[in-house]
Scaffold this motif. Structure first.
Motif, PDB file in Angstrom:
ATOM      1  N   ASN A   1       0.991  -0.942   0.041  1.00  0.00           N
ATOM      2  CA  ASN A   1       0.201  -0.133  -0.477  1.00  0.00           C
ATOM      3  C   ASN A   1       1.409   1.386  -0.056  1.00  0.00           C
ATOM      4  O   ASN A   1       1.800   1.373   0.454  1.00  0.00           O
ATOM      5  N   ILE A   2       0.225   2.522  -0.395  1.00  0.00           N
ATOM      6  CA  ILE A   2       0.924   3.417  -0.480  1.00  0.00           C
ATOM      7  C   ILE A   2       1.411   4.213   0.672  1.00  0.00           C
ATOM      8  O   ILE A   2      -0.161   4.199   0.889  1.00  0.00           O
ATOM      9  N   ASP A   3       2.157   4.712   0.920  1.00  0.00           N
ATOM     10  CA  ASP A   3       1.736   5.408   2.573  1.00  0.00           C
ATOM     11  C   ASP A   3       2.970   6.602   2.304  1.00  0.00           C
ATOM     12  O   ASP A   3       4.094   6.947   2.704  1.00  0.00           O
ATOM     13  N   LEU A   4       1.544   7.762   1.991  1.00  0.00           N
ATOM     14  CA  LEU A   4       2.360   9.145   1.368  1.00  0.00           C
ATOM     15  C   LEU A   4       2.921   9.984   3.110  1.00  0.00           C
ATOM     16  O   LEU A   4       1.546  11.158   2.552  1.00  0.00           O
ATOM     17  N   ASN A   5       3.216   9.429   4.014  1.00  0.00           N
ATOM     18  CA  ASN A   5       2.867  10.258   4.739  1.00  0.00           C
ATOM     19  C   ASN A   5       3.463  11.918   4.875  1.00  0.00           C
ATOM     20  O   ASN A   5       3.073  12.473   6.014  1.00  0.00           O
ATOM     21  N   GLU A   6       4.461  12.722   3.603  1.00  0.00           N
ATOM     22  CA  GLU A   6       4.629  13.842   3.481  1.00  0.00           C
ATOM     23  C   GLU A   6       3.216  14.752   3.449  1.00  0.00           C
ATOM     24  O   GLU A   6       4.118  15.341   3.359  1.00  0.00           O
ATOM     25  N   ILE A   7       2.563  13.779   3.386  1.00  0.00           N
ATOM     26  CA  ILE A   7       1.479  14.755   2.794  1.00  0.00           C
ATOM     27  C   ILE A   7       0.424  14.931   3.756  1.00  0.00           C
ATOM     28  O   ILE A   7      -0.300  13.986   3.728  1.00  0.00           O
ATOM     29  N   ASN A   8      -0.092  16.031   3.873  1.00  0.00           N
ATOM     30  CA  ASN A   8      -0.288  15.652   5.401  1.00  0.00           C
ATOM     31  C   ASN A   8      -2.294  16.502   5.232  1.00  0.00           C
ATOM     32  O   ASN A   8      -2.821  16.713   5.193  1.00  0.00           O
ATOM     33  N   LEU A   9      -2.922  15.407   4.041  1.00  0.00           N
ATOM     34  CA  LEU A   9      -4.451  15.291   3.476  1.00  0.00           C
ATOM     35  C   LEU A   9      -4.693  14.720   4.246  1.00  0.00           C
ATOM     36  O   LEU A   9      -4.910  13.294   3.674  1.00  0.00           O
ATOM     37  N   THR A  10      -6.220  15.747   5.216  1.00  0.00           N
ATOM     38  CA  THR A  10      -6.342  14.237   5.570  1.00  0.00           C
ATOM     39  C   THR A  10      -7.852  13.669   4.572  1.00  0.00           C
ATOM     40  O   THR A  10      -8.361  14.914   3.257  1.00  0.00           O
ATOM     41  N   LYS A  11      -9.574  13.382   5.080  1.00  0.00           N
ATOM     42  CA  LYS A  11     -10.387  12.777   4.420  1.00  0.00           C
ATOM     43  C   LYS A  11     -11.357  14.107   4.124  1.00  0.00           C
ATOM     44  O   LYS A  11     -11.744  14.789   2.326  1.00  0.00           O
ATOM     45  N   ASP A  12     -11.153  14.743   5.044  1.00  0.00           N
ATOM     46  CA  ASP A  12     -12.172  16.609   5.143  1.00  0.00           C
ATOM     47  C   ASP A  12     -11.535  16.958   3.815  1.00  0.00           C
ATOM     48  O   ASP A  12     -12.571  17.854   3.115  1.00  0.00           O
ATOM     49  N   ASP A  13     -10.018  17.063   4.128  1.00  0.00           N
ATOM     50  CA  ASP A  13      -9.224  17.924   2.963  1.00  0.00           C
ATOM     51  C   ASP A  13      -9.676  18.219   1.759  1.00  0.00           C
ATOM     52  O   ASP A  13      -9.615  18.613   1.018  1.00  0.00           O
ATOM     53  N   LEU A  14      -9.669  16.308   1.642  1.00  0.00           N
ATOM     54  CA  LEU A  14      -9.959  15.664   0.336  1.00  0.00           C
ATOM     55  C   LEU A  14     -11.455  16.235  -0.304  1.00  0.00           C
ATOM     56  O   LEU A  14     -11.390  16.454  -1.264  1.00  0.00           O
ATOM     57  N   LYS A  15     -12.368  16.126   0.740  1.00  0.00           N
ATOM     58  CA  LYS A  15     -13.126  16.320   0.061  1.00  0.00           C
ATOM     59  C   LYS A  15     -13.523  17.834  -0.754  1.00  0.00           C
ATOM     60  O   LYS A  15     -13.978  17.889  -1.119  1.00  0.00           O
ATOM     61  N   GLU A  16     -12.889  18.710   0.593  1.00  0.00           N
ATOM     62  CA  GLU A  16     -12.876  20.399  -0.102  1.00  0.00           C
ATOM     63  C   GLU A  16     -12.631  20.411  -1.887  1.00  0.00           C
ATOM     64  O   GLU A  16     -12.224  21.366  -2.001  1.00  0.00           O
ATOM     65  N   ILE A  17     -11.145  19.255  -1.630  1.00  0.00           N
ATOM     66  CA  ILE A  17     -10.669  20.257  -2.891  1.00  0.00           C
ATOM     67  C   ILE A  17     -11.099  19.909  -4.382  1.00  0.00           C
ATOM     68  O   ILE A  17     -11.805  18.843  -4.571  1.00  0.00           O
ATOM     69  N   ASN A  18     -11.753  19.921  -4.738  1.00  0.00           N
ATOM     70  CA  ASN A  18     -12.566  20.558  -6.365  1.00  0.00           C
ATOM     71  C   ASN A  18     -11.796  20.596  -7.361  1.00  0.00           C
ATOM     72  O   ASN A  18     -12.257  21.081  -8.385  1.00  0.00           O
ATOM     73  N   LYS A  19     -10.541  20.550  -6.813  1.00  0.00           N
ATOM     74  CA  LYS A  19      -9.526  21.116  -8.509  1.00  0.00           C
ATOM     75  C   LYS A  19      -8.141  21.256  -7.919  1.00  0.00           C
ATOM     76  O   LYS A  19      -7.717  21.785  -6.673  1.00  0.00           O
ATOM     77  N   ILE A  20      -7.404  20.741  -8.770  1.00  0.00           N
ATOM     78  CA  ILE A  20      -5.200  20.845  -8.657  1.00  0.00           C
ATOM     79  C   ILE A  20      -4.922  21.216 -10.019  1.00  0.00           C
ATOM     80  O   ILE A  20      -5.879  20.714 -11.218  1.00  0.00           O
ATOM     81  N   VAL A  21      -4.149  22.611  -9.866  1.00  0.00           N
ATOM     82  CA  VAL A  21      -3.306  22.655 -10.412  1.00  0.00           C
ATOM     83  C   VAL A  21      -2.062  22.553  -9.893  1.00  0.00           C
ATOM     84  O   VAL A  21      -1.374  22.791  -8.842  1.00  0.00           O
ATOM     85  N   ILE A  22      -0.992  21.741 -11.364  1.00  0.00           N
ATOM     86  CA  ILE A  22       0.144  21.160 -11.374  1.00  0.00           C
ATOM     87  C   ILE A  22       0.763  22.724 -12.150  1.00  0.00           C
ATOM     88  O   ILE A  22       0.341  22.955 -13.620  1.00  0.00           O
ATOM     89  N   VAL A  23       1.569  23.117 -11.850  1.00  0.00           N
ATOM     90  CA  VAL A  23       2.651  24.460 -12.224  1.00  0.00           C
ATOM     91  C   VAL A  23       3.798  24.453 -11.866  1.00  0.00           C
ATOM     92  O   VAL A  23       4.621  23.208 -11.337  1.00  0.00           O
ATOM     93  N   ALA A  24       4.858  23.986 -13.952  1.00  0.00           N
ATOM     94  CA  ALA A  24       6.357  23.535 -13.142  1.00  0.00           C
ATOM     95  C   ALA A  24       6.772  24.623 -15.250  1.00  0.00           C
ATOM     96  O   ALA A  24       6.219  24.765 -15.705  1.00  0.00           O
ATOM     97  N   CYS A  25       7.866  23.623 -15.189  1.00  0.00           N
ATOM     98  CA  CYS A  25       8.377  24.426 -15.797  1.00  0.00           C
ATOM     99  C   CYS A  25       9.836  23.087 -16.872  1.00  0.00           C
ATOM    100  O   CYS A  25      10.117  22.446 -16.598  1.00  0.00           O
ATOM    101  N   GLY A  26       9.568  23.355 -18.648  1.00  0.00           N
ATOM    102  CA  GLY A  26      10.603  22.707 -19.122  1.00  0.00           C
ATOM    103  C   GLY A  26       9.860  21.592 -19.230  1.00  0.00           C
ATOM    104  O   GLY A  26       8.958  20.434 -18.493  1.00  0.00           O
ATOM    105  N   THR A  27      10.618  20.513 -18.407  1.00  0.00           N
ATOM    106  CA  THR A  27      11.028  18.890 -18.453  1.00  0.00           C
ATOM    107  C   THR A  27       9.939  18.932 -17.209  1.00  0.00           C
ATOM    108  O   THR A  27       8.464  17.679 -17.225  1.00  0.00           O
ATOM    109  N   ALA A  28      10.256  19.475 -15.832  1.00  0.00           N
ATOM    110  CA  ALA A  28       9.237  19.366 -14.864  1.00  0.00           C
ATOM    111  C   ALA A  28       7.521  19.778 -15.401  1.00  0.00           C
ATOM    112  O   ALA A  28       6.376  18.785 -15.087  1.00  0.00           O
TER     113      ALA A  28
END
Ligand code: AGP
Length: 608
Positions: A276-303
């Protein structure tokens, strides 16, 4: 951009500066210089060209001392020449300054300083700093630096020495990277860790506005308000060899070959014994997740290309709408972002100015911020709420390879985790994708064990004027990365297009003998890709296809096929990019290009 090294101690400074600069040459390499304080004077030597030109100069006209600063430049203001190379001095030549960044208000300052009688030699923005420090200098170098930086607008990492202060090295940063190395009876400053690894593994990361005052035996750090700050020493655990070529002809090739291990390093700490994946570095609770309605990924070039695959993976597994944007555009388009947005900044260096600025803009608008980065302690890692380290190890070649592949792996891990937590991904699918991901170090190795067909193709195709990449869906994103790699290191014009777009314009450029790289790994798009290949072949193109091992019938259509091991559709980018990296690499080798130091580029783009 630009590399900075400074030393104060008991040893001869020039070899230390040159060795440090050789580790930072990836940051800029159009000129280099050093300044050394000794016998009541500051001596500067600087030359246009690679570090070797300066080394040659210093071997003929030797200088000696135990306090000095060194710089390798990526030109922003003024062409690369001897005069514009750093260090820069005040009119009397008793203060020397090196700088990484851009001083935005330098013209205004320059005009004022000229009125005050200061004589400028260069076209650079940096020279104003030397004259400013001179203007404010009344015996206390630190105070003069503090007063000077208060006048500066823009980004800077600066190191200063002065004839009047032969026992002091002063450095300051704002929005450009700078670290302090802690030694015994000696101390250092540098833009990046590799410059210091030979001497110390203990470093302080400076924050914006911090001024570091170094003597042989002491390091004092003041914040922007002049108060002393106590920082924790960060111990670097890298293997020194990780930042060396280790027998490979180029860092880029070494880093391509490190990818199986890099994938493992990214995956292993995040997958537990039950798979199983354990991403303890990301503190997103189930409640946080319910509130997120959009993700924006921002980067340059290869990233940014990794961000495109991230969009695909998150939308596929977690069913959240995702926008991926290039950082330089993001903040100027008045983005629609609020507290229900999850913002993901992707950056190998963690120092890219545009990505950092975009992150700050998202923060200002209350988005939740995650950084996906490779460099511990980097600015972006420190300004994000949560950090997902890619653990690729130091990436030295300007052309990113292993960092990209670990960014992809990171994106998949985040997407799978979000999918499971949101209930949009079945446990069965989740488990099977993770199981497949764990096979990837071996599958990547398999590609790397058979590079001769790629080399042979490169030897035949290296003379092309222009190369097109095409693909559909995630294959298009991989094509964009392949195209960027090729243009960066071989200087061949190249474009990547969504294959379906071909007939809406680009097909006009297809003519006899033109090289097309067709990425065709997706079963559900396979027939459509075959049609696109036929369309370009009908106009005389030579087509190299990238396909999965079981798709052998593509040999009937393409001129040459490079195979990747069989895998599920969703994960192909992690494998299909490898032949494209190798093809770009070997084409650049065949063209005799300076692969690790491509012209006009620098590894970490710390100016806008
Ligand atoms: C990659 O090969 C390039 N050198 C470049 O596009 C790079 O990916 C870009 O500048 C972003 O850098 P970052 O990941 O350090 O933010």
């Amino acid at each position: 951009m630009c590399g900075i090294v400074g030393y104060i101690g008991k040893k001869e400074v020039v070899p230390i500066l040159l060795e440090g600069l050789s580790k930072l040459e990836y940051r800029g390499y159009d000129s280099a210089g050093v300044a050394v304080c000794q016998d009541g004077k500051v001596t500067v030597r600087k030359n246009k060209g690679r570090l070797s030109v300066l080394e040659e100069n210093l071997s003929v006209k030797k200088i000696s001392g135990t306090l000095g600063i060194g710089h390798t430049r990526w030109a922003t203001h003024g062409e690369p020449n001897d005069v514009n190379a750093h260090p820069h001095e005040n009119t009397a030549g008793n203060i020397a300054v090196i700088h990484n960044g851009i001083i935005e208000n330098y013209m205004k300052l320059k005009e004022w300083l000229i009125e005050e009688g200061k004589v400028f030699k260069s076209e650079t923005d940096t020279e104003v700093i030397a004259h400013l420090i001179d203007y404010y200098f009344e015996g206390d170098l630190v105070l003069a630096v503090q007063k000077s930086v208060a006048k500066l607008e823009g980004a800077y990492a600066i190191a200063v020495i002065s004839k009047s202060n032969p026992n002091q090295l002063v450095a300051v940063r704002k929005d450009s990277p700078l670290i302090v190395g802690v030694g015994k009876g000696e101390n250092f400053v540098a833009s990046d860790i590799p410059a210091l690894l030979k001497h110390t593994r203990d470093v302080y990361f400076l924050d914006d506005g911090d001024i570091a005052i170094l003597t042989q035996d002491d390091i004092k750090i003041l914040n922007e308000f002049g108060g002393e700050v106590k920082k924790e020493v960060f111990n670097v655990t890298w293997d020194v060899k990780a930042a060396e070529k280790g027998g490979y002809q180029h860092f880029m090739l070494k880093e391509i070959y490190e990818q199986p291990n890099a994938i493992k390093e990214t995956l292993s700490p995040r997958i537990d014994n039950e798979g199983n994946i354990d991403l303890n570095e990301i503190n997103l609770t189930k409640d946080d997740l319910k509130e997120i309605n959009k993700i924006v990924i921002v980067a340059c070039g290869t990233a940014y290309h990794a961000g495109l695959v991230g969009k695909y993976a998150i939308e596929k597994f977690a069913k959240i709408p995702v926008e991926t944007d290039v950082a330089s555009e993001f903040r100027y388009r008045d983005p629609f972002i609020d507290k229900n947005t999850l913002f993901i900044a992707v950056s190998q260096s963690g120092e890219t100015a545009d990505t950092l600025a975009a992150l700050r803009e998202a923060k200002r608008r209350d988005a939740k911020i995650i950084a996906v980065t490779n460099v511990v302690g980097s600015r972006i890692s420190r300004e994000a709420e949560d950090v997902f380290y890619t653990w690729a190890g130091p990436e030295i070649a300007v052309a990113s390879t292993k960092a990209y592949i670990t960014q992809l792996v990171s994106m998949y891990l985040i997407a799978l985790d979000l999918g499971l937590k949101r209930g949009t991904l079945s446990k069965g699918k989740y488990k099977s994708v993770i199981k497949e991901l764990r096979e990837f170090p071996d599958k990547a190795e398999k590609i790397l064990n058979n590079v001769s067909p790629i080399q042979e193709l490169a030897d035949k195709q290296f003379n092309n004027q222009s190369v097109f990449y095409m693909g559909r869906g995630i294959d298009d994103y991989v094509g964009r990365e392949g195209s960027l790699k090729l243009k960066e290191i071989s200087y061949i014009h190249s474009e990547a297009i969504a294959a379906g777009e071909l007939k809406h314009g680009t097909i006009a450029l297809i003519e006899e003998g033109i090289l097309i790289i067709a990425v065709a790994t997706q079963e559900h798009l396979y027939e459509k890709m075959l049609s696109n290949i036929k369309e370009v072949k009908a106009r005389g193109a030579y087509v190299i296809a990238i396909a999965k091992e079981n798709q052998i019938e593509i040999e009937k259509t393409a001129d040459k096929v490079l195979y990747i091991p069989e895998t599920i559709n969703e994960l192909t980018p992690i494998l299909s990019v490898i032949p494209l990296q190798l093809l770009a690499y070997y084409i650049a080798v065949a063209r005799g290009c300076d692969i690790d130091k491509p012209k006009n580029l620098a590894k970490s783009v710390t100016v806008e």
